[in-house]
Design an enzyme around this catalytic site. Structure first.
Site, PDB file in Angstrom:
ATOM      1  N   LYS A 128     -71.424 -38.089 -54.667  1.00 18.68           N
ATOM      2  CA  LYS A 128     -70.735 -37.016 -53.942  1.00 18.68           C
ATOM      3  C   LYS A 128     -69.471 -37.592 -53.334  1.00 18.68           C
ATOM      4  O   LYS A 128     -69.394 -38.803 -53.103  1.00 18.68           O
ATOM      5  CB  LYS A 128     -71.625 -36.482 -52.809  1.00 18.68           C
ATOM      6  CG  LYS A 128     -71.231 -35.099 -52.348  1.00 18.68           C
ATOM      7  CD  LYS A 128     -71.856 -34.024 -53.213  1.00 18.68           C
ATOM      8  CE  LYS A 128     -71.280 -32.660 -52.957  1.00 18.68           C
ATOM      9  NZ  LYS A 128     -72.068 -31.606 -53.622  1.00 18.68           N
ATOM     10  N   ASP A 168     -66.924 -28.524 -54.951  1.00 20.84           N
ATOM     11  CA  ASP A 168     -67.854 -28.150 -53.885  1.00 20.84           C
ATOM     12  C   ASP A 168     -67.000 -27.333 -52.913  1.00 20.84           C
ATOM     13  O   ASP A 168     -65.974 -26.762 -53.331  1.00 20.84           O
ATOM     14  CB  ASP A 168     -68.455 -29.407 -53.210  1.00 20.84           C
ATOM     15  CG  ASP A 168     -69.673 -29.098 -52.336  1.00 20.84           C
ATOM     16  OD1 ASP A 168     -70.790 -28.966 -52.874  1.00 20.84           O
ATOM     17  OD2 ASP A 168     -69.525 -28.970 -51.111  1.00 20.84           O
ATOM     18  N   SER A 380     -72.733 -28.281 -65.242  1.00 17.87           N
ATOM     19  CA  SER A 380     -71.810 -29.413 -65.350  1.00 17.87           C
ATOM     20  C   SER A 380     -72.326 -30.400 -66.397  1.00 17.87           C
ATOM     21  O   SER A 380     -71.548 -30.955 -67.188  1.00 17.87           O
ATOM     22  CB  SER A 380     -71.687 -30.138 -64.007  1.00 17.87           C
ATOM     23  OG  SER A 380     -70.821 -29.460 -63.143  1.00 17.87           O
TER      24      SER A 380
HETATM   25  P1  NDP Z   1     -66.338 -22.401 -51.348  1.00 19.56           P
HETATM   26  O1  NDP Z   1     -65.317 -23.279 -50.739  1.00 19.56           O
HETATM   27  O2  NDP Z   1     -66.004 -21.631 -52.563  1.00 19.56           O
HETATM   28  O3  NDP Z   1     -66.868 -21.357 -50.265  1.00 19.56           O
HETATM   29  C1  NDP Z   1     -67.433 -21.766 -49.060  1.00 19.56           C
HETATM   30  C2  NDP Z   1     -67.859 -20.549 -48.294  1.00 19.56           C
HETATM   31  O4  NDP Z   1     -68.655 -20.941 -47.192  1.00 19.56           O
HETATM   32  C3  NDP Z   1     -66.666 -19.801 -47.704  1.00 19.56           C
HETATM   33  O5  NDP Z   1     -66.985 -18.437 -47.618  1.00 19.56           O
HETATM   34  C4  NDP Z   1     -66.553 -20.429 -46.337  1.00 19.56           C
HETATM   35  O6  NDP Z   1     -65.867 -19.649 -45.381  1.00 19.56           O
HETATM   36  C5  NDP Z   1     -67.993 -20.569 -45.988  1.00 19.56           C
HETATM   37  N1  NDP Z   1     -68.138 -21.623 -44.969  1.00 19.56           N
HETATM   38  C6  NDP Z   1     -67.758 -22.913 -45.033  1.00 19.56           C
HETATM   39  N2  NDP Z   1     -68.017 -23.560 -43.892  1.00 19.56           N
HETATM   40  C7  NDP Z   1     -68.588 -22.649 -43.100  1.00 19.56           C
HETATM   41  C8  NDP Z   1     -69.086 -22.682 -41.780  1.00 19.56           C
HETATM   42  N3  NDP Z   1     -69.034 -23.811 -41.040  1.00 19.56           N
HETATM   43  N4  NDP Z   1     -69.635 -21.540 -41.292  1.00 19.56           N
HETATM   44  C9  NDP Z   1     -69.673 -20.400 -42.025  1.00 19.56           C
HETATM   45  N5  NDP Z   1     -69.202 -20.311 -43.283  1.00 19.56           N
HETATM   46  C10 NDP Z   1     -68.668 -21.405 -43.793  1.00 19.56           C
HETATM   47  O7  NDP Z   1     -67.605 -23.341 -51.584  1.00 19.56           O
HETATM   48  P2  NDP Z   1     -68.868 -23.114 -52.544  1.00 19.56           P
HETATM   49  O8  NDP Z   1     -69.187 -21.663 -52.653  1.00 19.56           O
HETATM   50  O9  NDP Z   1     -68.646 -23.893 -53.762  1.00 19.56           O
HETATM   51  O10 NDP Z   1     -70.010 -23.868 -51.712  1.00 19.56           O
HETATM   52  C11 NDP Z   1     -70.862 -23.199 -50.803  1.00 19.56           C
HETATM   53  C12 NDP Z   1     -72.119 -24.025 -50.605  1.00 19.56           C
HETATM   54  O11 NDP Z   1     -72.790 -24.175 -51.856  1.00 19.56           O
HETATM   55  C13 NDP Z   1     -71.905 -25.436 -50.094  1.00 19.56           C
HETATM   56  O12 NDP Z   1     -72.983 -25.790 -49.257  1.00 19.56           O
HETATM   57  C14 NDP Z   1     -71.933 -26.285 -51.344  1.00 19.56           C
HETATM   58  O13 NDP Z   1     -72.291 -27.612 -51.076  1.00 19.56           O
HETATM   59  C15 NDP Z   1     -73.008 -25.555 -52.120  1.00 19.56           C
HETATM   60  N6  NDP Z   1     -73.043 -25.767 -53.568  1.00 19.56           N
HETATM   61  C16 NDP Z   1     -71.944 -25.541 -54.343  1.00 19.56           C
HETATM   62  C17 NDP Z   1     -72.013 -25.700 -55.709  1.00 19.56           C
HETATM   63  C18 NDP Z   1     -70.862 -25.379 -56.611  1.00 19.56           C
HETATM   64  O14 NDP Z   1     -71.039 -25.468 -57.828  1.00 19.56           O
HETATM   65  N7  NDP Z   1     -69.707 -24.983 -56.104  1.00 19.56           N
HETATM   66  C19 NDP Z   1     -73.239 -26.173 -56.353  1.00 19.56           C
HETATM   67  C20 NDP Z   1     -74.371 -26.307 -55.454  1.00 19.56           C
HETATM   68  C21 NDP Z   1     -74.238 -26.125 -54.120  1.00 19.56           C
HETATM   69  P3  NDP Z   1     -64.372 -20.033 -44.926  1.00 19.56           P
HETATM   70  O15 NDP Z   1     -63.483 -19.564 -46.015  1.00 19.56           O
HETATM   71  O16 NDP Z   1     -64.184 -19.290 -43.651  1.00 19.56           O
HETATM   72  O17 NDP Z   1     -64.327 -21.500 -44.725  1.00 19.56           O
HETATM   73  O1  2IT Z   2     -73.854 -29.522 -54.778  1.00 20.88           O
HETATM   74  C1  2IT Z   2     -73.681 -29.461 -56.010  1.00 20.88           C
HETATM   75  O2  2IT Z   2     -74.631 -29.539 -56.798  1.00 20.88           O
HETATM   76  C2  2IT Z   2     -72.322 -29.265 -56.513  1.00 20.88           C
HETATM   77  N1  2IT Z   2     -71.395 -29.132 -55.715  1.00 20.88           N
HETATM   78  C3  2IT Z   2     -72.057 -29.256 -57.993  1.00 20.88           C
HETATM   79  C4  2IT Z   2     -71.909 -30.660 -58.502  1.00 20.88           C
HETATM   80  C5  2IT Z   2     -71.495 -30.788 -59.952  1.00 20.88           C
HETATM   81  O3  2IT Z   2     -71.338 -31.946 -60.353  1.00 20.88           O
HETATM   82  O4  2IT Z   2     -71.344 -29.807 -60.666  1.00 20.88           O
END
Ligand code: NDP
Ligand code: 2IT
Length: 448
Positions: A128, A168, A380
């Protein structure tokens, strides 16, 4: 809290060596507690110091990222990459750009990733990375300048058979494009060194949708097997409005559910007719605006300040898809009191440990992050396979593989939970099922 002196010692030592790293300590505690039955049953784990090696990252890189903003001023951020465990394959895991990123956040995410990647059944180790860079309010040129500076250091630590980052929080298609552009410029190579790439330069269909879709495939299987239920006519609450939340909303809706609320870090919107996802995509994906602006399009929707309040909404299914520790014990009690039947995690560690334990003891479906959100990294892995083979598979082909993987992950965690004596403890089920493969690989590879 611990039954085994050995496991307690490993945890105490981790706390002593990583003081003030609360998220890392929390993730380690959750994992170590649930590994106890396995540790007690398999003495070779203690004999070979597998747990001590498992919690200690193989490598942790921290670096300076200096770049120039639109005012011509030099800015300095901190970059990280943890290469946690490579026993079952190259390090794999996302990059997070958010002002809260620090060593603790990177290590908690890395440790979770090791077990998550193992659960996918694909050959991927765990890693990560990220930076405390805040993409909010930055111009496109500033984002590019930052990504180029970040990759100018990161490139020497990664490679298609070594370590393959992805997105992420704060890192989506645009950032992956700039990062990959800089990698190619430095190395003169077109290789699968990043995933989540654009479709015109080596990306995979379904990767954008994969985490959210996968979360719904996992939830659907759990609903069917554990409650003889489905998404049909269910009221769903989803926190966040980023990549994971948007595609969870899309899939849940297409499976017959009504998603009534979504949020960002400022507050949440409530639309009793069901969220109009085209509007959310326009606000978040196209204009990079705030969720509050939903009211400019759907005037009878409501906006409430404070994202935490979203858990007070009565719903059948809750999908936390924003960030770590966004759902505490109080919120968990509210959800259960209001009759929730499933809470499945799209974000990483969105429930506090107390909240997770409360869900497990309440007899509802609790889908822990490392199982429920593994669809992103699994796809991925499919992108890496396509890059190596110089092929691109169709949407239907990748989607079918994703579905299979998520159904399998559910059954592996569920069967293990049943074996351990509590079918609702998918957390212990996922931790042990994920750990067993890593542990067996570490034993086979000898001491390192
Ligand atoms: P994005 O950046 O696309 O979106 C993040 C979202 O979460 C936004 O709506 C953001 O709001 C909100 N957010 C972030 N911080 C906070 C906070 N402190 N309180 C409330 N809302 C918050 O990220 P992702 O959708 O990719 O990721 C979301 C979650 O999913 C994370 O925990 C990530 O680790 C997890 N994840 C992502 C994967 C991926 O493939 N992308 C895979 C597996 C897990 P704002 O715009 O206001 O910051
Ligand atoms: O938390 C997660 O699993 C991710 N942000 C996706 C990682 C990846 O390598 O696709």
């Amino acid at each position: 809290m611990f039954k085994s002196e050995y496991v307690k010692k490993v945890y105490d030592n981790l706390v002593a060596k990583n003081p003030n790293e609360l998220e890392f300590q929390q993730a380690a505690l959750e994992i170590l507690e649930s590994l106890e039955p396995l540790v007690l049953a398999r003495p070779e784990i203690q004999k070979n110091k597998i747990l001590e090696r498992f919690v200690e990252p193989e490598r942790f890189v921290q670096f300076r990222v200096a770049w120039v903003d639109d005012n011509g001023e030099v800015q300095v951020n901190r970059g990280y990459r943890v290469q946690y465990n490579s026993s079952i394959g190259p390090y794999k895991g996302g990059l997070r750009f958010h002002p809260t990123v620090n060593a603790s956040i990177i290590k908690f995410l890395g440790l979770e990733q090791v077990l998550k990647n193992s659960l996918t059944s694909l050959p991927m180790g765990g890693g990560k990375g990220g930076s405390d860079f805040d993409p909010k309010g930055k111009s496109d040129r500033e984002i590019m300048a930052f990504c180029q500076a970040f990759m100018t250091e990161l490139y020497r630590h990664i490679g298609p058979d070594t370590d393959v980052p992805a997105g992420d929080i704060g890192v989506g298609g645009r950032e992956i494009g700039y990062l990959y552009g800089q990698y190619r410029r430095i190395k003169n190579e077109n290789v699968g060194v990043l995933t989540g790439k654009g479709l015109t330069y080596g990306g995979s269909l379904v990767r954008t949708e994969a985490t959210g879709y996968g979360l719904c495939y996992f939830t659907l299987e759990a609903l069917k097997v554990m409650k003889n239920e489905s998404f049909k006519a269910k009221k769903v609450v989803i926190s966040g409005s980023g990549n994971v939340a948007i595609y969870a909303c899309e899939k849940a809706t297409s499976l017959g559910a009504k998603v009534v609320a979504m949020s960002d870090s400022n507050g949440y919107i409530y639309d009793e007719d069901g969220i109009n996802l085209a509007v959310v995509k326009e606000i978040k994906e196209v204009r990079r605006g705030r969720i509050k602006e939903y009211l400019n399009y759907v005037t009878k929707a409501k906006y409430v300040e404070g994202p935490q309040n979203i858990w007070a909404i009565k719903c059948d299914i809750a999908l936390p898809c924003a960030t770590q520790n966004e759902l505490d014990l109080e919120a968990a009690k509210m959800l259960v009191k209001n009759g929730v039947i499933a809470v499945c995690e799209g974000a990483n560690m969105p429930s506090t440990l107390e909240a997770a334990k409360y869900f497990i003891s309440s007899g509802i479906i609790y889908g822990p992050a490392k199982a429920a959100n593994a669809g992103g990294v699994a796809t991925s892995g499919l992108e890496m396979s396509q890059n190596s083979a110089r092929l691109s598979w169709s949407f239907a082909e990748v989607d079918a593989k994703l579905k299979d993987i998520m159904v399998n992950i559910f059954h592996n965690a569920y069967n293990m939970a049943k074996k351990l004596g509590n079918p609702y403890d998918l957390l212990a089920g996922a931790n042990i099922a994920g750990f067993e493969k890593v542990c067996n690989a570490m034993l086979a590879l000898g001491v390192y």
